[in-house]
Design an enzyme around this catalytic site. Structure first.
Site, PDB file in Angstrom:
ATOM      1  N   ASP A   8       0.873  -1.162   0.000  1.00 41.86           N
ATOM      2  CA  ASP A   8       0.000   0.000   0.000  1.00 41.86           C
ATOM      3  C   ASP A   8       0.918   1.222   0.000  1.00 41.86           C
ATOM      4  O   ASP A   8       2.127   1.100   0.216  1.00 41.86           O
ATOM      5  CB  ASP A   8      -0.890  -0.028   1.251  1.00 41.86           C
ATOM      6  CG  ASP A   8      -1.756   1.206   1.373  1.00 41.86           C
ATOM      7  OD1 ASP A   8      -2.475   1.529   0.415  1.00 41.86           O
ATOM      8  OD2 ASP A   8      -1.676   1.869   2.427  1.00 41.86           O
ATOM      9  N   ASP A  10      -0.130   5.180   0.993  1.00 44.39           N
ATOM     10  CA  ASP A  10      -0.368   6.128   2.087  1.00 44.39           C
ATOM     11  C   ASP A  10      -0.399   5.416   3.428  1.00 44.39           C
ATOM     12  O   ASP A  10      -1.172   4.475   3.623  1.00 44.39           O
ATOM     13  CB  ASP A  10      -1.702   6.854   1.871  1.00 44.39           C
ATOM     14  CG  ASP A  10      -1.689   7.727   0.635  1.00 44.39           C
ATOM     15  OD1 ASP A  10      -1.416   8.922   0.758  1.00 44.39           O
ATOM     16  OD2 ASP A  10      -1.948   7.198  -0.467  1.00 44.39           O
ATOM     17  N   ASP A 173      -1.617  -0.988   6.077  1.00 46.93           N
ATOM     18  CA  ASP A 173      -1.767  -0.301   7.366  1.00 46.93           C
ATOM     19  C   ASP A 173      -3.205  -0.119   7.810  1.00 46.93           C
ATOM     20  O   ASP A 173      -3.448   0.497   8.853  1.00 46.93           O
ATOM     21  CB  ASP A 173      -1.096   1.081   7.305  1.00 46.93           C
ATOM     22  CG  ASP A 173      -1.847   2.055   6.412  1.00 46.93           C
ATOM     23  OD1 ASP A 173      -2.265   3.129   6.906  1.00 46.93           O
ATOM     24  OD2 ASP A 173      -2.038   1.758   5.227  1.00 46.93           O
TER      25      ASP A 173
END
Length: 224
Positions: A8, A10, A173
């Protein structure tokens, strides 16, 4: 046989919260509302996307403040423009990212990005951070008709990188990443140094990543 590590963007590779919150606050200021989000306290909201930030801000308006019809859509596109203008003003890679990417590549692993950031913005940010050339594939929110947690963007990232889904895993995250990995039938390592910290363990990932220094060894254990 090496595998594919999919990241991922961001909140995983880089802390983009400051620039994301700044773009949202610019929208609120344009409506005379002031800065409704805090770049530190609201970092977790930022990692859930532009509309999440706008809705959080709207929820903090005075009770007698009314928005015109279509305000969220209008502000969303304004937010994207604001963000594009200042995409890397405060954004920084997390410590150890570049060294981990180097070690993974040296071990023969393919690297890819699968993000819910629009593809054009993701490409720009990766170039600004100086790491775009590390990745053999990059799938954004609008690359396909669907986005995470649908498994197809993840599958496309692995295949575009020349890998096989069954020999891959995701580093992320958020709950979206946890759900994406489950839908794709792969393992997920969630970072434990983001806004949620160790509390991210509530999502029961196959691994908690305490530091990017630990990622190459994890890839060796999972992929060989």
């Amino acid at each position: 046989m090496a595998g594919t590590v999919v990241f991922d963007l961001d909140g995983t590779l880089a802390d983009t919260s400051g620039d994301l919150v700044g773009a949202a606050n610019a929208c609120f200021r344009a409506r005379g509302l002031g800065d409704l989000l805090d770049p530190v306290e609201d970092a977790l909201i930022a990692f859930h996307g532009g509309r999440a930030m706008l809705r959080a801000g709207y929820g903090r308006m005075d009770a007698d403040t009314l928005l015109p019809p279509g305000a969220e859509d209008e502000d969303y596109y304004r937010l994207l423009d604001n963000y594009a203008d200042k995409i890397a003003e405060h954004t920084r890679l997390y410590p150890g990212v570049e060294a981990a990417l180097d070690r993974l590549a040296e071990a023969g692993h393919r690297l890819a990005v699968c993000t819910n950031k629009p593809e054009g913005l993701a490409e720009t940010l990766l170039r600004e951070m100086g790491i775009r050339d590390r990745f053999a594939a990059m799938i954004g929110a609008d690359t396909l008709p669907v986005r995470k947690p649908d498994p197809r963007p993840y599958q496309a990232a692995v295949e575009q990188a020349g890998g096989q889904v069954q020999r891959s895993f995701l580093v992320g995250d958020t709950e979206t990443d946890r759900k994406t990995a489950s839908a794709a039938g792969v393992k997920v390592a969630l970072i434990a140094f983001g806004p949620e910290g160790e509390a991210i363990s509530r999502l029961a990932p196959e691994a908690l990543l305490e530091s990017f220094d630990d990622l190459p060894d994890l890839a060796r254990d999972w992929l060989g």
